[in-house]
Motif scaffolding. Sequence first.
Motif, mmCIF file in Angstrom:
data_model
loop_
_atom_site.group_PDB
_atom_site.id
_atom_site.type_symbol
_atom_site.label_atom_id
_atom_site.label_comp_id
_atom_site.label_asym_id
_atom_site.label_seq_id
_atom_site.Cartn_x
_atom_site.Cartn_y
_atom_site.Cartn_z
ATOM 1 N N ASP A 8 29.678 81.184 6.066
ATOM 2 C CA ASP A 8 30.615 82.226 6.478
ATOM 3 C C ASP A 8 30.146 82.823 7.799
ATOM 4 O OD1 ASP A 8 32.389 84.297 6.783
ATOM 5 O OD2 ASP A 8 32.097 85.145 4.783
ATOM 6 N N VAL A 9 30.908 82.542 8.860
ATOM 7 C CA VAL A 9 30.596 83.086 10.189
ATOM 8 C C VAL A 9 31.759 83.951 10.668
ATOM 9 C CG1 VAL A 9 29.007 81.248 10.840
ATOM 10 C CG2 VAL A 9 31.459 80.949 11.249
ATOM 11 N N SER A 10 32.454 84.581 9.760
ATOM 12 C CA SER A 10 33.614 85.405 10.095
ATOM 13 C C SER A 10 33.190 86.669 10.832
ATOM 14 C CB SER A 10 34.376 85.791 8.824
ATOM 15 O OG SER A 10 34.809 84.653 8.118
ATOM 16 N N GLY A 11 34.049 87.102 11.760
ATOM 17 C CA GLY A 11 33.822 88.361 12.453
ATOM 18 C C GLY A 11 32.595 88.415 13.324
ATOM 19 N N THR A 12 32.165 87.285 13.841
ATOM 20 C CA THR A 12 30.956 87.238 14.669
ATOM 21 C C THR A 12 31.269 87.050 16.154
ATOM 22 O OG1 THR A 12 30.763 84.861 14.235
ATOM 23 C CG2 THR A 12 29.537 86.348 12.789
ATOM 24 N N GLY A 13 32.549 86.997 16.507
ATOM 25 C CA GLY A 13 32.929 86.855 17.899
ATOM 26 C C GLY A 13 32.777 85.457 18.460
ATOM 27 N N LEU A 14 32.672 84.456 17.599
ATOM 28 C CA LEU A 14 32.488 83.079 18.060
ATOM 29 C C LEU A 14 33.713 82.579 18.829
ATOM 30 C CD1 LEU A 14 30.836 81.349 14.974
ATOM 31 C CD2 LEU A 14 29.759 81.847 17.172
ATOM 32 N N ALA A 15 33.451 81.870 19.919
ATOM 33 C CA ALA A 15 34.518 81.234 20.682
ATOM 34 C C ALA A 15 34.528 79.730 20.452
ATOM 35 C CB ALA A 15 34.368 81.533 22.164
ATOM 36 N N GLU A 16 33.492 79.209 19.814
ATOM 37 C CA GLU A 16 33.447 77.785 19.489
ATOM 38 C C GLU A 16 32.477 77.558 18.343
ATOM 39 O OE1 GLU A 16 30.194 75.678 22.296
ATOM 40 O OE2 GLU A 16 32.019 76.314 23.346
ATOM 41 N N LEU A 17 32.696 76.470 17.624
ATOM 42 C CA LEU A 17 31.805 76.051 16.544
ATOM 43 C C LEU A 17 30.984 74.884 17.055
ATOM 44 C CD1 LEU A 17 34.285 76.216 13.514
ATOM 45 C CD2 LEU A 17 32.573 77.908 14.176
ATOM 46 N N GLY A 18 29.682 75.000 16.939
ATOM 47 C CA GLY A 18 28.777 74.009 17.510
ATOM 48 C C GLY A 18 28.787 72.675 16.793
ATOM 49 N N ALA A 19 28.311 71.656 17.499
ATOM 50 C CA ALA A 19 28.248 70.301 16.952
ATOM 51 C C ALA A 19 27.249 70.193 15.807
ATOM 52 C CB ALA A 19 27.880 69.313 18.056
ATOM 53 N N GLU A 20 26.378 71.192 15.650
ATOM 54 C CA GLU A 20 25.399 71.167 14.554
ATOM 55 C C GLU A 20 26.076 71.090 13.184
ATOM 56 O OE1 GLU A 20 23.825 73.181 18.157
ATOM 57 O OE2 GLU A 20 25.591 73.478 16.858
ATOM 58 N N LEU A 21 27.302 71.598 13.114
ATOM 59 C CA LEU A 21 28.016 71.580 11.833
ATOM 60 C C LEU A 21 28.278 70.160 11.333
ATOM 61 C CD1 LEU A 21 30.738 74.320 12.438
ATOM 62 C CD2 LEU A 21 28.753 74.501 10.947
ATOM 63 N N LEU A 22 28.403 69.239 12.259
ATOM 64 C CA LEU A 22 28.763 67.875 11.893
ATOM 65 C C LEU A 22 27.712 67.200 11.027
ATOM 66 C CD1 LEU A 22 30.218 66.642 15.314
ATOM 67 C CD2 LEU A 22 31.438 67.672 13.379
ATOM 68 N N ALA A 23 26.500 67.713 11.077
ATOM 69 C CA ALA A 23 25.399 67.086 10.348
ATOM 70 C C ALA A 23 25.149 67.732 8.991
ATOM 71 C CB ALA A 23 24.125 67.138 11.197
ATOM 72 N N LEU A 24 26.094 68.521 8.505
ATOM 73 C CA LEU A 24 25.925 69.177 7.202
ATOM 74 C C LEU A 24 26.711 68.393 6.152
ATOM 75 C CD1 LEU A 24 26.324 72.912 8.302
ATOM 76 C CD2 LEU A 24 24.199 71.648 7.898
ATOM 77 N N LEU A 30 33.940 76.436 4.712
ATOM 78 C CA LEU A 30 33.628 76.998 6.028
ATOM 79 C C LEU A 30 34.617 78.126 6.319
ATOM 80 C CD1 LEU A 30 32.192 77.105 8.739
ATOM 81 C CD2 LEU A 30 33.674 75.221 9.523
ATOM 82 N N LEU A 31 34.075 79.341 6.451
ATOM 83 C CA LEU A 31 34.876 80.522 6.732
ATOM 84 C C LEU A 31 34.545 81.015 8.132
ATOM 85 C CD1 LEU A 31 34.295 82.381 3.321
ATOM 86 C CD2 LEU A 31 36.044 80.677 3.884
ATOM 87 N N ALA A 32 35.539 80.966 9.018
ATOM 88 C CA ALA A 32 35.323 81.379 10.410
ATOM 89 C C ALA A 32 36.489 82.237 10.879
ATOM 90 C CB ALA A 32 35.159 80.154 11.303
ATOM 91 N N LYS A 33 36.938 83.153 10.049
ATOM 92 C CA LYS A 33 38.091 83.987 10.384
ATOM 93 C C LYS A 33 37.684 85.159 11.277
ATOM 94 C CE LYS A 33 37.564 86.277 5.897
ATOM 95 N NZ LYS A 33 38.215 86.630 4.627
ATOM 96 N N ASN A 34 38.697 85.738 11.945
ATOM 97 C CA ASN A 34 38.515 86.914 12.793
ATOM 98 C C ASN A 34 37.455 86.692 13.866
ATOM 99 O OD1 ASN A 34 40.405 88.248 11.143
ATOM 100 N ND2 ASN A 34 38.803 88.943 9.748
ATOM 101 N N ASN A 35 37.614 85.612 14.617
ATOM 102 C CA ASN A 35 36.748 85.313 15.756
ATOM 103 C C ASN A 35 37.615 85.127 17.000
ATOM 104 O OD1 ASN A 35 33.869 85.193 14.863
ATOM 105 N ND2 ASN A 35 34.703 83.729 13.386
ATOM 106 N N ARG A 36 37.085 84.403 17.978
ATOM 107 C CA ARG A 36 37.817 84.148 19.230
ATOM 108 C C ARG A 36 38.063 82.657 19.435
ATOM 109 N NH1 ARG A 36 35.082 85.281 23.610
ATOM 110 N NH2 ARG A 36 33.022 85.541 22.663
ATOM 111 N N LEU A 37 38.123 81.942 18.332
ATOM 112 C CA LEU A 37 38.355 80.503 18.390
ATOM 113 C C LEU A 37 39.803 80.210 18.795
ATOM 114 C CD1 LEU A 37 36.595 79.595 15.034
ATOM 115 C CD2 LEU A 37 35.650 79.299 17.322
ATOM 116 N N GLY A 38 39.996 79.111 19.503
ATOM 117 C CA GLY A 38 41.346 78.718 19.874
ATOM 118 C C GLY A 38 41.440 78.041 21.218
ATOM 119 N N GLY A 39 40.436 78.204 22.070
ATOM 120 C CA GLY A 39 40.442 77.569 23.369
ATOM 121 C C GLY A 39 39.940 76.142 23.302
ATOM 122 N N PRO A 40 39.938 75.438 24.433
ATOM 123 C CA PRO A 40 39.405 74.065 24.470
ATOM 124 C C PRO A 40 37.951 74.031 24.028
ATOM 125 C CG PRO A 40 40.612 74.581 26.483
ATOM 126 C CD PRO A 40 40.471 75.872 25.747
ATOM 127 N N GLY A 41 37.612 73.086 23.186
ATOM 128 C CA GLY A 41 36.237 72.965 22.718
ATOM 129 C C GLY A 41 35.867 73.904 21.595
#
Length: 305
Positions: A8-24, A30-41
């Motif tokens: 859960d990385v919600s509300g942390t101001g993230l603009a992107e999710l790192g490639a590290e997730l791919l190795a899990l 995966l909860l990533a609500k209320n961030n700044r995601l949406g742009g390229p990458g």
Amino acid sequence: FPALEVLDVSGTGLAELGAELLALPRLHTLLAKNNRLGGPGSLPKGLGEAPLGRSLRVLNLSGNRFAELPPALLGLRGLQSLSLGGNRLHGIPADIQELRSLEFLYLGGNFITSIPPELANLPSLSYLVLCDNKIQSIPPQLAQLHSLRSLSLHNNLLTYLPREILNLVHLEELSLRGNPLVVRFVRDLTYNPPSLQELAGRTIKTRNVPYAPSDLPENLVRYLSLASNCPNPKCGGVYFDSCVRQIKFVDFCGKYRLPLMHYLCSPECSSPCSSASQSSTSQSESDSEDEASVAARRMQKVLLG
């Protein structure tokens, strides 16, 4: 953290999710609500091919800035729950049908104006939330969602529902508040006077006037085959192009009254009819039939010389 199952990385101001997730390989939520995601990458490349793409079951990206459904998500074939509420979506891609395991889809609070018929190709979908959008109509194909138990459509721009919606026999919850069809009784009696061809065609059909393909031009034979029966059981009339579009509220499994679109052959032909109104309607129909008979004879003279 190779054993991580819930993140859960919600509300942390993230603009992107790192490639590290791919190795899990065990991450299923995966909860990533209320961030700044949406742009390229915003999402890592190769999401669908990575171990995460096979293990992920629940993904919540609500409250971000996505203007369209990220194509990378369509590779998550094992995804069962997807939330993208409160974003900036203007549509739903037809390719959403690739998420065959989806059971829960939340797309409320966006700017969606239409629903693709391909959404009906999700065999396991049980909960569909499309509230607080700008949807004006529901495709009849949604009746193929035989697993659907809850459908939230409140606060949209719906004026009617397709008759096919009655086929959702397992539906337990239906939310329609805040739509024009609930705020006011929708009734459109715009009616164009029947054409000479329409009047003649109605007379031929209602009076069972015999004809053969050799009697009329091919286009008129085809036209006569397109006659639609008036849904009023006391009428027995037909119509072709000139009809009255009307909303009729129908009981749905004793739980709801749904506004369904239907068509009448004339403004007087309301259904069901009282005996009094039927009497005046019959007189009106009789007068119309006399006019139609004259029109039919004129038509036959013109066509047959």
